[in-house]
Design an enzyme around this catalytic site. Sequence first.
Site, PDB file in Angstrom:
ATOM      1  N   LYS A   1       0.649  -1.281   0.169  1.00  0.00           N
ATOM      2  CA  LYS A   1       0.009   0.191   0.291  1.00  0.00           C
ATOM      3  C   LYS A   1       1.380   1.047   0.093  1.00  0.00           C
ATOM      4  CE  LYS A   1      -3.641   2.581   0.501  1.00  0.00           C
ATOM      5  NZ  LYS A   1      -2.848   3.830   0.814  1.00  0.00           N
TER       6      LYS A   1
ATOM      7  N   GLY B   1      -3.601   2.911  12.962  1.00  0.00           N
ATOM      8  CA  GLY B   1      -4.062   2.359  14.004  1.00  0.00           C
ATOM      9  C   GLY B   1      -5.419   2.378  13.309  1.00  0.00           C
TER      10      GLY B   1
ATOM     11  N   ARG C   1     -14.710   7.786  19.449  1.00  0.00           N
ATOM     12  CA  ARG C   1     -13.176   7.813  19.749  1.00  0.00           C
ATOM     13  C   ARG C   1     -13.023   7.327  20.324  1.00  0.00           C
ATOM     14  NH1 ARG C   1     -15.692  12.772  17.226  1.00  0.00           N
ATOM     15  NH2 ARG C   1     -15.211  13.418  15.573  1.00  0.00           N
TER      16      ARG C   1
ATOM     17  N   PRO D   1      -8.356   8.019  19.916  1.00  0.00           N
ATOM     18  CA  PRO D   1      -9.153   9.577  20.238  1.00  0.00           C
ATOM     19  C   PRO D   1      -7.526   9.913  20.425  1.00  0.00           C
ATOM     20  CG  PRO D   1      -8.884   8.010  21.853  1.00  0.00           C
ATOM     21  CD  PRO D   1      -8.395   7.198  20.631  1.00  0.00           C
TER      22      PRO D   1
ATOM     23  N   ARG E   1     -17.290  26.850  12.152  1.00  0.00           N
ATOM     24  CA  ARG E   1     -16.403  28.221  10.829  1.00  0.00           C
ATOM     25  C   ARG E   1     -17.256  27.887   9.479  1.00  0.00           C
ATOM     26  NH1 ARG E   1     -10.226  29.068  10.918  1.00  0.00           N
ATOM     27  NH2 ARG E   1     -11.047  31.313   9.387  1.00  0.00           N
TER      28      ARG E   1
ATOM     29  N   HIS F   1     -11.313  16.014  21.232  1.00  0.00           N
ATOM     30  CA  HIS F   1     -12.034  16.075  19.587  1.00  0.00           C
ATOM     31  C   HIS F   1     -12.712  15.029  20.306  1.00  0.00           C
ATOM     32  CE1 HIS F   1     -11.949  14.983  15.972  1.00  0.00           C
ATOM     33  NE2 HIS F   1     -11.737  14.364  15.473  1.00  0.00           N
TER      34      HIS F   1
ATOM     35  N   THR G   1     -14.291   9.297   7.917  1.00  0.00           N
ATOM     36  CA  THR G   1     -13.599  10.422   7.879  1.00  0.00           C
ATOM     37  C   THR G   1     -12.218  10.906   7.103  1.00  0.00           C
ATOM     38  OG1 THR G   1     -13.516  11.586   9.800  1.00  0.00           O
ATOM     39  CG2 THR G   1     -16.041  11.436   9.088  1.00  0.00           C
TER      40      THR G   1
END
Length: 319
Positions: free
Chosen positions: A43, A83, A92, A125, A157, A179, A233
């Site tokens: 890969k 990970g 997370r 996380p 934003r 997060h 994501t």
Amino acid sequence: MIQRNINRVALIGAGSVGSSYAFALLNQSITEELVIIDVNEDKAMGDAMDLNHGKIFAPNPTKTWYGNYDDCKEADIVCICAGANQKPGETRLDLVEKNLKIFKSLVDQVMASGFDGIFLIATNPVDILTYATWKFSGLPKERVIGSGTILDSGRFRFLLGEYFDIAPANVHAHIIGEHGDTELPVWSHADIGGVPVEELITRNPEYKMEDLDQLFVNVRDAAYHIIKKKGATYYGIAMGLARITKAILNNENSVLTVSTYLDGEYGEKDVYIGVPAVVNRTGIREILELTLSETEQKQFTHSSTVLKEILNPHFKEAR
């Protein structure tokens, strides 16, 4: 810390986030050298080949190759995207056990190379794993940075820009904290072109705080919706990582909401968490301590407490 005329980024993990990050680096010509390291050699080799074939279309050529941990010795930044991935319905923080074991091995191998640069962590996380990287590496806290809430702030934003019909670049607002599920919006410091968002709400009956509360929920839960629709994501966070990398390599002194170590700021100690910080060639130059409202401070303290409770079983002796 290594100072070379040629910037080198070592990417560990050529999955969806890592390969998207590599693509962003080449398209923006952020670094002169990029080495890709992955347990799946095919890969990583394939990514290096693919990226090299498009190099003539980039603003400047980036030397790109598949390498190993020895290549980290001369790296200015080691970005870890490797990970276990977050699965649908999984938070997370559920990933902690799996990824701590992976990170111990990764960080040990990087440090064995003689690496003396800056760690940039993206794997979730992220606040927990950034703290773990700091502990495992022994590097100064300023040189271990997590992506933190840079993407959450970007989402914030963007959605505020949509709501007020203003370009996101003219929206100044932060998401801070973990997060993850306990993150919070700093409404007390959110503004549109210098005008506080809370003031815009009172001026114009068309705008409602209830709408903005839901807007934040959409920010907080965005990853879950994206994962449900496409499995993961990666584009947004890759662009955020590229932005942090650019700030470091160009010695920008830019303010970015990243995961950094608190030592009394915001009333918290011994935790990595997302806050606005000045980022430059040395890593974290300083933390910008916002004056939070009473409600925001309580929420931030709660977010920090959640992270510490996760950390304690794994780093109790060190803490």
